[in-house]
Design an enzyme around this catalytic site. Sequence first.
Site, PDB file in Angstrom:
ATOM      1  N   CYS A 164       5.219  -6.236   1.794  1.00 17.84           N
ATOM      2  CA  CYS A 164       5.617  -4.829   1.848  1.00 17.84           C
ATOM      3  C   CYS A 164       4.886  -4.106   2.996  1.00 17.84           C
ATOM      4  O   CYS A 164       5.187  -4.352   4.156  1.00 17.84           O
ATOM      5  CB  CYS A 164       5.369  -4.167   0.499  1.00 17.84           C
ATOM      6  SG  CYS A 164       6.319  -2.639   0.261  1.00 17.84           S
ATOM      7  N   TYR A 165       3.905  -3.254   2.701  1.00 18.08           N
ATOM      8  CA  TYR A 165       3.150  -2.605   3.779  1.00 18.08           C
ATOM      9  C   TYR A 165       2.520  -3.644   4.697  1.00 18.08           C
ATOM     10  O   TYR A 165       2.454  -3.455   5.914  1.00 18.08           O
ATOM     11  CB  TYR A 165       2.067  -1.700   3.186  1.00 18.08           C
ATOM     12  CG  TYR A 165       1.227  -0.987   4.223  1.00 18.08           C
ATOM     13  CD1 TYR A 165       1.625   0.234   4.748  1.00 18.08           C
ATOM     14  CD2 TYR A 165       0.032  -1.538   4.672  1.00 18.08           C
ATOM     15  CE1 TYR A 165       0.865   0.891   5.711  1.00 18.08           C
ATOM     16  CE2 TYR A 165      -0.741  -0.892   5.629  1.00 18.08           C
ATOM     17  CZ  TYR A 165      -0.328   0.318   6.148  1.00 18.08           C
ATOM     18  OH  TYR A 165      -1.094   0.954   7.109  1.00 18.08           O
ATOM     19  N   SER A 193     -18.379 -12.950 -25.794  1.00 25.45           N
ATOM     20  CA  SER A 193     -18.474 -14.143 -26.645  1.00 25.45           C
ATOM     21  C   SER A 193     -18.345 -15.417 -25.821  1.00 25.45           C
ATOM     22  O   SER A 193     -19.084 -16.379 -26.026  1.00 25.45           O
ATOM     23  CB  SER A 193     -17.396 -14.103 -27.730  1.00 25.45           C
ATOM     24  OG  SER A 193     -17.568 -12.990 -28.583  1.00 25.45           O
ATOM     25  N   GLU A 236       4.829 -11.001  -6.321  1.00 27.76           N
ATOM     26  CA  GLU A 236       3.782 -11.169  -7.326  1.00 27.76           C
ATOM     27  C   GLU A 236       4.137 -10.566  -8.683  1.00 27.76           C
ATOM     28  O   GLU A 236       3.527 -10.939  -9.697  1.00 27.76           O
ATOM     29  CB  GLU A 236       2.463 -10.567  -6.830  1.00 27.76           C
ATOM     30  CG  GLU A 236       2.415  -9.053  -6.714  1.00 27.76           C
ATOM     31  CD  GLU A 236       2.958  -8.509  -5.405  1.00 27.76           C
ATOM     32  OE1 GLU A 236       2.694  -7.337  -5.089  1.00 27.76           O
ATOM     33  OE2 GLU A 236       3.662  -9.263  -4.684  1.00 27.76           O
ATOM     34  N   HIS A 271       8.053  -7.558  -3.508  1.00 24.41           N
ATOM     35  CA  HIS A 271       6.794  -7.924  -4.154  1.00 24.41           C
ATOM     36  C   HIS A 271       6.984  -9.209  -4.970  1.00 24.41           C
ATOM     37  O   HIS A 271       7.380  -9.153  -6.138  1.00 24.41           O
ATOM     38  CB  HIS A 271       6.305  -6.784  -5.056  1.00 24.41           C
ATOM     39  CG  HIS A 271       5.792  -5.600  -4.307  1.00 24.41           C
ATOM     40  ND1 HIS A 271       4.489  -5.495  -3.883  1.00 24.41           N
ATOM     41  CD2 HIS A 271       6.429  -4.480  -3.882  1.00 24.41           C
ATOM     42  CE1 HIS A 271       4.327  -4.352  -3.238  1.00 24.41           C
ATOM     43  NE2 HIS A 271       5.490  -3.722  -3.215  1.00 24.41           N
ATOM     44  N   GLY A 315     -18.821  -8.807 -29.145  1.00 26.59           N
ATOM     45  CA  GLY A 315     -17.870  -9.418 -30.051  1.00 26.59           C
ATOM     46  C   GLY A 315     -16.511  -9.645 -29.436  1.00 26.59           C
ATOM     47  O   GLY A 315     -15.649 -10.296 -30.024  1.00 26.59           O
ATOM     48  N   GLY A 316     -16.295  -9.113 -28.226  1.00 26.84           N
ATOM     49  CA  GLY A 316     -15.039  -9.341 -27.516  1.00 26.84           C
ATOM     50  C   GLY A 316     -15.003 -10.718 -26.893  1.00 26.84           C
ATOM     51  O   GLY A 316     -16.002 -11.448 -26.860  1.00 26.84           O
ATOM     52  N   GLY A 320       0.829  -1.196   0.000  1.00 28.36           N
ATOM     53  CA  GLY A 320       0.000   0.000   0.000  1.00 28.36           C
ATOM     54  C   GLY A 320       0.863   1.246   0.000  1.00 28.36           C
ATOM     55  O   GLY A 320       2.066   1.179   0.285  1.00 28.36           O
ATOM     56  N   LYS A 361      -8.974 -11.824 -16.991  1.00 27.41           N
ATOM     57  CA  LYS A 361      -9.025 -11.923 -18.454  1.00 27.41           C
ATOM     58  C   LYS A 361      -8.361 -13.199 -18.973  1.00 27.41           C
ATOM     59  O   LYS A 361      -8.897 -13.868 -19.863  1.00 27.41           O
ATOM     60  CB  LYS A 361      -8.369 -10.696 -19.075  1.00 27.41           C
ATOM     61  CG  LYS A 361      -8.270 -10.716 -20.590  1.00 27.41           C
ATOM     62  CD  LYS A 361      -9.612 -10.531 -21.279  1.00 27.41           C
ATOM     63  CE  LYS A 361     -10.002  -9.088 -21.278  1.00 27.41           C
ATOM     64  NZ  LYS A 361     -11.209  -8.822 -22.098  1.00 27.41           N
ATOM     65  N   ASP A 406     -14.873 -11.551 -23.812  1.00 25.13           N
ATOM     66  CA  ASP A 406     -15.678 -11.694 -22.602  1.00 25.13           C
ATOM     67  C   ASP A 406     -17.131 -12.027 -22.937  1.00 25.13           C
ATOM     68  O   ASP A 406     -17.669 -13.037 -22.468  1.00 25.13           O
ATOM     69  CB  ASP A 406     -15.625 -10.413 -21.762  1.00 25.13           C
ATOM     70  CG  ASP A 406     -14.209 -10.019 -21.387  1.00 25.13           C
ATOM     71  OD1 ASP A 406     -13.341 -10.912 -21.364  1.00 25.13           O
ATOM     72  OD2 ASP A 406     -13.970  -8.839 -21.124  1.00 25.13           O
TER      73      ASP A 406
END
Length: 535
Positions: A98-99, A245, A187, A185, A240-241, A71, A391, A243
């Site tokens: 971290c934080y 579709s 990640e 970090h 049409g994307g 953070g 995604k 997601d």
Amino acid sequence: MTIQTEMPPQDTSLRRLARQTIVILDFGSQYSELIARRIRETQVYSEVISYRTSAEQLRLLNPKGIILSGGPNSVYDKGAPQCDPAIWHLGIPILGVCYGMQLMVNQLGGQVVRAERGEYGKAALRIDDPTDLLTNVEDGTTMWMSHGDSCVKLPEGFEILAHTENTSCAAIAEHNTKLYGVQFHPEVVHSIGGLALIRNFVYHICDCEPTWTTAAFVEESVREVRAKVGDKRVLLALSGGVDSSTLAFLLHRAIGDKLTCVFIDQGFMRKHEPERLVKLFREQFHIPVEYVNASDRFLAAIAGVTDPEEKRRRIGHEFISTFEESSKRLGPFDYLAQGTLYPDVIESADTNVDPKTGERVAVKIKSHHNVGGLPKDLRFKLVEPLRKLFKDEVRKVGRAIGLPEEIVQRQPFPGPGLAIRIIGEVTAERLEILRDADLIVRQEINRQGLYNDVWQAFAVLLPIRSVGVMGDQRTYAYPIVLRLVTSEDGMTADWARVPYDLLELISNRIVNEVKGVNRVVYDITSKPPGTIEWE
């Protein structure tokens, strides 16, 4: 009838999690979402929830592990976000990042101070204890640092697991209570040994099993949709994307012809896309699609508008109006399906507002039309089976249920379409210019075999004109900005180092083939400090 929706992930504190889960308490880090993605890459489910979630709520959730995100604050600042101190005594493994680590140290009796030297960027991790959290993490591996504070005194029972040249407490542990902290970090992609550390925490410390799989998600989603919808009808706005579709394919598998898709052509799509989309779904996929050409009314709705958020607001409002009209004409429908994704939920959430100071811990960069943008009197209940997914997970689901690769690999395209790739006022003339330029960009990227190597490749039209010379005559025309970026998740991005010959070819084609353009420039700004889209 007001909207009825599934309980959002931020409200998971009110129910017991149904699967093995690692929860991330979000303290406003730009990487909180990325932590969740990295956990899911180990095939273990994860959710991001508010740092204000109480220990009792966490106990009822019964997660296998808890991660405290980083953070922007310092733990000794007045009003700095704090977690419920009782979480340290739940008996659940905890990893502070971290934080999150500094907060753990501070609340358990250690000391955190402003460091004499901050540490930002890559650092070599020197391992003092190669077991437990750091099993199979190579000594000297690179980890990504981003901190100005340091822990100078550890709480009782804690020991140092690793250090760097500038940080004596780069990783710490209290093995008996399974409390761990890292100053770096793990990640981010720059942390070479980060995924190994995360896998150690998830598998060996939290004792999770890899049950979060694509096949399991599809099976669970089909079952839940059938149980929820029953014999009712569902309406889906198809864009049409990947997601929408993927959602269409998933819902069609679950409920068949009880699904009706509506494609609203708002006039801001890329060249030839509306016609191809409708033909593909009707003739190849045999999924009913109602085509609505509303380009004139959308263009009128944003006439003269230059502010990007106002564009989004008006386009969203016009979409809802058009969609409601279509639903009444085609209805009745009981359910509205949306391709809302987990990042939409996280980024649009206002959960990280301190109730005392009113200050935000995390900042909402852009509004998302799928979350919080629907009117309260919309006469539908919501079906959002992708709400739990990132995604990359949607793409995996799309492949698993038979979505063609050309749609699965379709690059992200903003909901407002080309309207926010035209800076300033949107006109019919500017739309036509941008469509033609954008088509050339996509054609040449495809011909060079680079489409899947870049995250996004597109053109932007600037609302200015510059002097040029063509055929010995003076021109005064628009510039086109080329934007090609590489990214893993869209949270951070870098400009693509494509061959100069390709840039030259694209530039030459645009200037020669697109009327109204006499200059092409290349955007070499990374994210951050810029964003991928210009608006």
